[in-house]
Design an enzyme around this catalytic site. Structure first.
Site, PDB file in Angstrom:
ATOM      1  N   ARG A   1     -71.089 -16.024 -85.461  1.00 58.13           N
ATOM      2  CA  ARG A   1     -69.792 -15.332 -85.446  1.00 58.13           C
ATOM      3  C   ARG A   1     -69.906 -13.997 -84.741  1.00 58.13           C
ATOM      4  O   ARG A   1     -70.899 -13.296 -84.885  1.00 58.13           O
ATOM      5  CB  ARG A   1     -69.331 -15.045 -86.883  1.00 58.13           C
ATOM      6  CG  ARG A   1     -69.064 -16.273 -87.710  1.00 58.13           C
ATOM      7  CD  ARG A   1     -68.801 -15.825 -89.147  1.00 58.13           C
ATOM      8  NE  ARG A   1     -68.855 -16.929 -90.062  1.00 58.13           N
ATOM      9  CZ  ARG A   1     -67.782 -17.582 -90.503  1.00 58.13           C
ATOM     10  NH1 ARG A   1     -66.593 -17.226 -90.107  1.00 58.13           N
ATOM     11  NH2 ARG A   1     -67.906 -18.591 -91.337  1.00 58.13           N
TER      12      ARG A   1
ATOM     13  N   CYS B   1     -44.138  21.468 -75.718  1.00 58.48           N
ATOM     14  CA  CYS B   1     -42.853  20.803 -75.977  1.00 58.48           C
ATOM     15  C   CYS B   1     -42.638  19.596 -75.077  1.00 58.48           C
ATOM     16  O   CYS B   1     -41.561  19.023 -75.064  1.00 58.48           O
ATOM     17  CB  CYS B   1     -41.706  21.786 -75.884  1.00 58.48           C
ATOM     18  SG  CYS B   1     -41.549  22.541 -74.258  1.00 58.48           S
TER      19      CYS B   1
ATOM     20  N   HIS C   1     -54.081 -15.234 -88.423  1.00 61.68           N
ATOM     21  CA  HIS C   1     -54.378 -14.175 -87.458  1.00 61.68           C
ATOM     22  C   HIS C   1     -53.139 -13.404 -87.038  1.00 61.68           C
ATOM     23  O   HIS C   1     -53.148 -12.189 -86.936  1.00 61.68           O
ATOM     24  CB  HIS C   1     -55.046 -14.774 -86.222  1.00 61.68           C
ATOM     25  CG  HIS C   1     -56.444 -15.178 -86.489  1.00 61.68           C
ATOM     26  ND1 HIS C   1     -56.988 -16.336 -85.997  1.00 61.68           N
ATOM     27  CD2 HIS C   1     -57.396 -14.588 -87.226  1.00 61.68           C
ATOM     28  CE1 HIS C   1     -58.238 -16.431 -86.422  1.00 61.68           C
ATOM     29  NE2 HIS C   1     -58.509 -15.386 -87.170  1.00 61.68           N
TER      30      HIS C   1
ATOM     31  N   LYS D   1     -68.739  -6.719 -89.396  1.00 64.51           N
ATOM     32  CA  LYS D   1     -69.085  -7.884 -90.214  1.00 64.51           C
ATOM     33  C   LYS D   1     -70.555  -7.843 -90.631  1.00 64.51           C
ATOM     34  O   LYS D   1     -70.888  -8.003 -91.806  1.00 64.51           O
ATOM     35  CB  LYS D   1     -68.786  -9.156 -89.418  1.00 64.51           C
ATOM     36  CG  LYS D   1     -68.841 -10.418 -90.264  1.00 64.51           C
ATOM     37  CD  LYS D   1     -68.602 -11.669 -89.428  1.00 64.51           C
ATOM     38  CE  LYS D   1     -67.239 -11.667 -88.793  1.00 64.51           C
ATOM     39  NZ  LYS D   1     -66.447 -12.843 -88.966  1.00 64.51           N
TER      40      LYS D   1
ATOM     41  N   TYR E   1     -48.618  25.509 -82.366  1.00 63.43           N
ATOM     42  CA  TYR E   1     -47.774  24.422 -82.850  1.00 63.43           C
ATOM     43  C   TYR E   1     -47.562  23.361 -81.771  1.00 63.43           C
ATOM     44  O   TYR E   1     -47.812  23.605 -80.580  1.00 63.43           O
ATOM     45  CB  TYR E   1     -46.407  24.957 -83.315  1.00 63.43           C
ATOM     46  CG  TYR E   1     -45.545  25.501 -82.197  1.00 63.43           C
ATOM     47  CD1 TYR E   1     -44.733  24.656 -81.443  1.00 63.43           C
ATOM     48  CD2 TYR E   1     -45.556  26.857 -81.875  1.00 63.43           C
ATOM     49  CE1 TYR E   1     -43.965  25.145 -80.395  1.00 63.43           C
ATOM     50  CE2 TYR E   1     -44.785  27.348 -80.831  1.00 63.43           C
ATOM     51  CZ  TYR E   1     -43.997  26.479 -80.090  1.00 63.43           C
ATOM     52  OH  TYR E   1     -43.254  26.957 -79.054  1.00 63.43           O
TER      53      TYR E   1
ATOM     54  N   SER F   1     -44.963  27.930 -73.889  1.00 68.16           N
ATOM     55  CA  SER F   1     -44.808  26.569 -74.390  1.00 68.16           C
ATOM     56  C   SER F   1     -45.132  25.641 -73.231  1.00 68.16           C
ATOM     57  O   SER F   1     -44.519  25.735 -72.159  1.00 68.16           O
ATOM     58  CB  SER F   1     -43.385  26.337 -74.884  1.00 68.16           C
ATOM     59  OG  SER F   1     -43.266  25.002 -75.304  1.00 68.16           O
TER      60      SER F   1
END
Ligand code: PEP
Ligand code: MG
Length: 923
Positions: free
Chosen positions: A97, A879, A482, A27, A899, A812
């Site tokens: 605030r 995995c 809110h 803010k 991966y 893996s």
């Protein structure tokens, strides 16, 4: 130089700017930036987050130097506004605030009208020419201040219904009732004057202290309360859910008050530069004439629409700002354009109009639904406002979840009429049982129930319940309340402002547009349209958004890390492929023995388990012994052969579904005792089929029983004891692949050995694999290309990764077991103590959901390094369940994995998380 805590802003410019969010909070930084942009912002100053930290370090005391800095900043503010704080003639009032680095809507405190007291009241009455206005402001101050500063900040926990604010509200309601008033605005100046006196007496009676009428005392009390609200209950809960660190602290913004409640030429509102629910490029917002900001966000009145183009069913009859104050709307719309061009993102703004003059009170990047995030990113890219990389970063991985999640099946929705409608505050569909309190929602969700939290109005105190519920429905409040903001941030289905909803908490009943319902009844919400239905409607997935596909193309252009899926059936494989999986990282063979269609293979598997347990009959002569052994082996082979076609069928169908992509097939993993029938019927059936005695079937079950089956006879150990089982599976893999290849298809199997702790286990298994490979080659003429590798899921395997990589071509990480065995936490029983660990801060997150980077992460990094030292091209993936968790995906990328593999519905999330990780690393 002493540390600086205070940064001013005003028409003259600002000490800070938008880049200083860590110090000034979101803010404060944006107030400064707006001043720099020349926007009309009431002058003020921000006390930075360091000061909040120092305040707590000093045992809730302000640092020495702060008073002088504040005095100086206040002087500058007074000069800019032409008023003086605490002055009898021309008094300046301020707001205090909170504002953290990351927005926490409604979770911390604000105090308005600070500086109003008997000494300044006459001056303000004269200036505003409205005694009524001034006493209304004073009664608001007393209510807010006594609640926030004198009660909450002092950690006073009043009994239910005995909080000071409620007691003051009760006094006000009594007055209104006695006078026959409908609304707050009916109260006269005289009424309010009396009410303020009653309020002050009540405050003293309830809290034992008088309400402070000294402006300086008010100011410092309010600043302290804002800081303390960082440690308030709501803020602490929200931080835990959102993963916001405690040490950040909040800033405190002290800003000149401007009033939206000075009559019919004054107003206040909240707006979004684009629609936060859908992403549509239309200025979208809500406003109220003659009101203060809290009236809009607290959701007590249903606000008016900002403009004609965005009116909806609920507010169609109300005047828009565009039609009521066209000049000011035009000015605001100009600011909208300026802010979007500057920030290049959708802004959430708060404004106030005081007697025909527009002021900007706040702007920040607006929270949005996943759908909106995706649509806005693609639109802004099209508009040339942002580039591709930015577009990719504009959608959080977790937000995609919501796009992949259920909506009400449109066909089912057509056949029924809604019982109630409200504002569409959070997207998608949700179905569940009605609960009427936050505590009930938390409790029911813990029991695994889907619930809809139904509340009178939106209240940030309900944050835990909102989180736990599948959907949220409230009677009051607007799109910017809110609850709506929070729900949207979480992508939760939410309807607010359903005017036809009446709740009777005492009797636990609800009237929904006249339909009588009770807690526990099922309802279904359409959060995208704001409709409520009785009962449970069918749901479906919402993947049809064509922009989703376009967006995912951009994502894939950014990422380097591969994404595979954990799929155990050809159907799962197809779903995952459609979500962009680049192969299967884990095919759990044993899943063919569970669930639909599993009866026959399971029965044969059980037969196999029985037969594997058979010992050769004792014999006296060598010849007889050999004959007995041969018989047992032949029996074993026969039953294993019986299972073979089932195993091959599933493997072949999955390899076919994943044509052209790698499929990691894991050899049988679970301990055999999991499959031994426990009920007598199944035991009898098995005994009959095998011509065995029931007692022997039971005995075999007892033999297989293990005290710690997860650390027992499972994984590779099964193959060591029963090599024929390994052989059968390997043959199924190679024959399937060979047949597919013969049919012109590209089958790419990878054989993965589970639960290994030593390279010798891999070596003995490899002997079988090589032999069967040769046999299938001779038999079919096809030389199947494949990889041979292992799971790394036992700490010893991780420690010896260099040796494991001598035999394994890929690793893996089975982070489910690796986490279980590293922590010594049973993955199946963690529910008993994990909540205590999280609550007590002993653990930051559930290590079975997000990789424990400090501990388990070290094992992973080390294995990667050691494994690759042995074999430079070692392929490495993960995995375990964490493979679909965005933070874990980022870790896997940093650790150098090739991966991640995750469940089909998490594939797009992992793809996006992988793209974010690459972009972050580049920056
Ligand atoms: C693992 O342990 O992480 C894993 C993937 O295997 P499972 O969950 O089947 O034990
Ligand atoms: Mg495992």
């Amino acid at each position: 130089m002493a540390q600086r805590y205070v940064y001013g802003f005003g028409p003259w410019g600002a000490d800070g700017d938008a880049s200083m969010k860590n110090a000034l909070g979101g803010k404060g930084a944006n107030l400064a930036e707006m001043c720099r942009l020349g926007l009309p912002v009431p002058a003020g100053f921000t006390i930075n987050t360091d000061c909040c930290t120092a305040y707590f370090q000093e045992g809730k005391k302000f640092p020495q130097s702060l008073r002088d800095e504040v005095a100086e900043a206040l002087r500058k503010t007074e000069a800019a506004m032409g008023m003086k704080y605490g002055d009898a003639e021309n008094p300046l009032l301020v707001s205090c605030r909170s504002g953290a680095r990351k927005s926490m809507p409604g979770m911390m405190e604000t105090v308005l009208n600070v500086g109003l007291c008997p000494a300044t009241i006459p001056g303000l009455v004269k200036k505003s020419a409205s005694e009524r206005f001034v006493y209304d402001a004073y009664r608001r101050l007393i209510m807010m201040y006594s609640d926030v500063v004198m009660e909450k900040a002092e950690d006073i926990e009043p009994a239910e219904g005995k909080g000071v604010r409620l007691q003051l509200e009760h006094l006000m309601a009594t007055l209104k009732k006695a006078k026959g008033y409908q609304s707050d605005t009916d109260m006269t100046a005289e009424d309010l004057k009396k009410l303020c006196n009653q309020f002050k007496a009540k405050v003293k009676q309830v809290l034992g202290r008088p309400f402070p009428d000294d402006p300086q005392e008010q100011l410092w009390g309010a600043i302290g309360a804002v800081f303390k609200s960082w440690q308030g209950k709501r803020a602490v809960s929200y931080r835990r859910i959102e993963g916001i660190p405690e040490e950040w602290g909040t800033a405190c913004n002290v800003q000149s008050m401007v009033f939206g409640n000075l009559g019919d030429t004054s107003a206040t509102g909240v707006a979004f530069t684009r629609n936060p629910a859908t992403g549509e490029n239309k200025f979208y917002g809500e406003w109220l004439v003659n009101a203060q900001g809290e009236d809009v966000v607290a959701g007590i009145r249903t606000p008016n629409p900002l403009n004609e183009a965005t009116k909806n069913e609920q507010n169609r009859h109300l005047d828009s700002l565009e039609s009521k104050m066209p000049e000011l709307y035009k000015q605001l719309d100009g600011i909208r354009t300026k802010l979007e061009t500057h920030y290049k993102d959708m802004q959430d703004i708060e404004f106030t109009i005081q007697e025909g003059k527009l002021y900007m009170l706040q702007c920040r990047n607006g929270k949005r639904t996943g759908t909106a995030a995706l649509n806005m990113a693609m639109d802004m890219l099209g508009e040339g406002l942002i580039d591709e990389v930015t577009a990719v970063t504009r959608v959080e991985p977790a937000q995609l979840d919501e796009l992949l999640h259920p909506i009400i099946d449109p066909a089912a929705e057509k056949t029924v009429e809604p019982i109630l409608s409200g504002l569409p505050a959070g997207p998608g569909g949700a179905c569940g049982k009605i609960v009427l309190t936050s505590a009930d929602a938390v409790e029911a969700a813990a029991r695994g129930q889907h619930v809809i939290l139904v509340r009178e109005e939106t209240n940030p105190e309900d944050v835990e319940g909102m989180r736990a519920a599948a959907g949220i429905l409230t009677a009051r409040g607007g799109m910017t309340s809110h609850a709506a903001l929070v729900a949207r941030g979480w992508g939760k289905c939410c309807i607010v402002g359903a005017g036809g909803l009446a709740i009777d908490l005492k009797n636990q009943t609800v009237s929904a547009g006249g339909t009588a319902l009770a807690a526990g009844d099922l309802i279904t919400l359409n959060g995208s349209k704001g409709r409520v239905y009785q009962g449970a409607l069918a749901m479906m997935d919402a993947t049809e958004n064509p922009r989703f596909q376009e967006f995912m193309k951009l994502v894939d252009r950014q990422r380097k890390l591969g994404v595979r899926t954990n799929a155990d059936t050809p159907d799962d494989a197809r779903v995952a492929r459609a979500f962009g999986a680049e192969g299967i990282g884990l095919f759990r063979t044993e899943h063919m023995f569970y669930g639909k269609g599993a009866d026959e293979p399971l029965f044969i598997l059980r037969k196999m388990i029985m037969v594997l347990g058979k010992k050769p009959k004792p014999a006296k002569t060598k010849q007889a012994r050999e004959a007995a052994e041969k018989k047992v082996l032949a029996e074993r082979k026969a039953v294993v052969d019986e299972l073979f076609p089932f195993v091959k069928h599933d493997i072949k169908a999955t390899l076919e579904a994943m044509e052209g992509l790698p499929v990691t097939i894991r050899l049988l993993d679970p301990p055999l005792h999991e499959f031994v029938p426990q009920d007598k019927g199944a035991q009898l059936q098995l005994a009959k089929a095998l011509n065995m005695r029931l007692a022997d079937v039971k005995k075999r079950g007892e033999e297989l029983h293990e005290t710690n089956p997860m650390m027992g006879h499972r994984g590779v150990r099964l193959g060591v004891t029963y090599p024929e089982v390994t052989e059968m599976q390997v043959r199924a893999i190679f024959e399937s692949a060979a047949e597919l290849i013969q049919a012109g298809k590209d089958a790419r199997p990878e054989i993965m050995v589970p639960v290994t702790c030593d390279v010798k286990e891999l070596d003995v298994t490899r002997v079988i694999v090589d032999r069967v490979h040769e046999e299938v080659k001779t038999q079919t003429g096809v030389d199947v290309k494949y990889l041979y590798g292992t799971m790394i899921e036992i700490p010893r395997a991780a420690l010896l990764a260099d040796r494991m990589a001598k035999s394994a071509q890929f690793f893996s990480f089975g982070t489910n077991d690796l986490t279980q065995m590293s922590f010594g936490f049973s993955r199946d029983d963690i529910g008993g103590f994990l909540p205590d660990y999280l609550k007590g801060g002993l653990l930051e997150a559930d290590p079975f959901q997000t990789i424990d980077q400090t501990g388990v992460g070290q094992l992973i990094r080390m294995s990667v390094e050691r494994g690759r030292k042995t074999r430079g091209d070692l392929k490495i993936g993960i995995c375990g369940e964490q493979g679909g968790d965005p933070a874990s995906v980022e870790f896997c990328f940093q650790a150098g994995l090739n991966y991640v593999s995750c469940s089909p519905y998490r594939v797009p999330i992992a793809r996006l998380a992988a793209a974010h990780a690459t972009i972050k690393a580049r920056r």
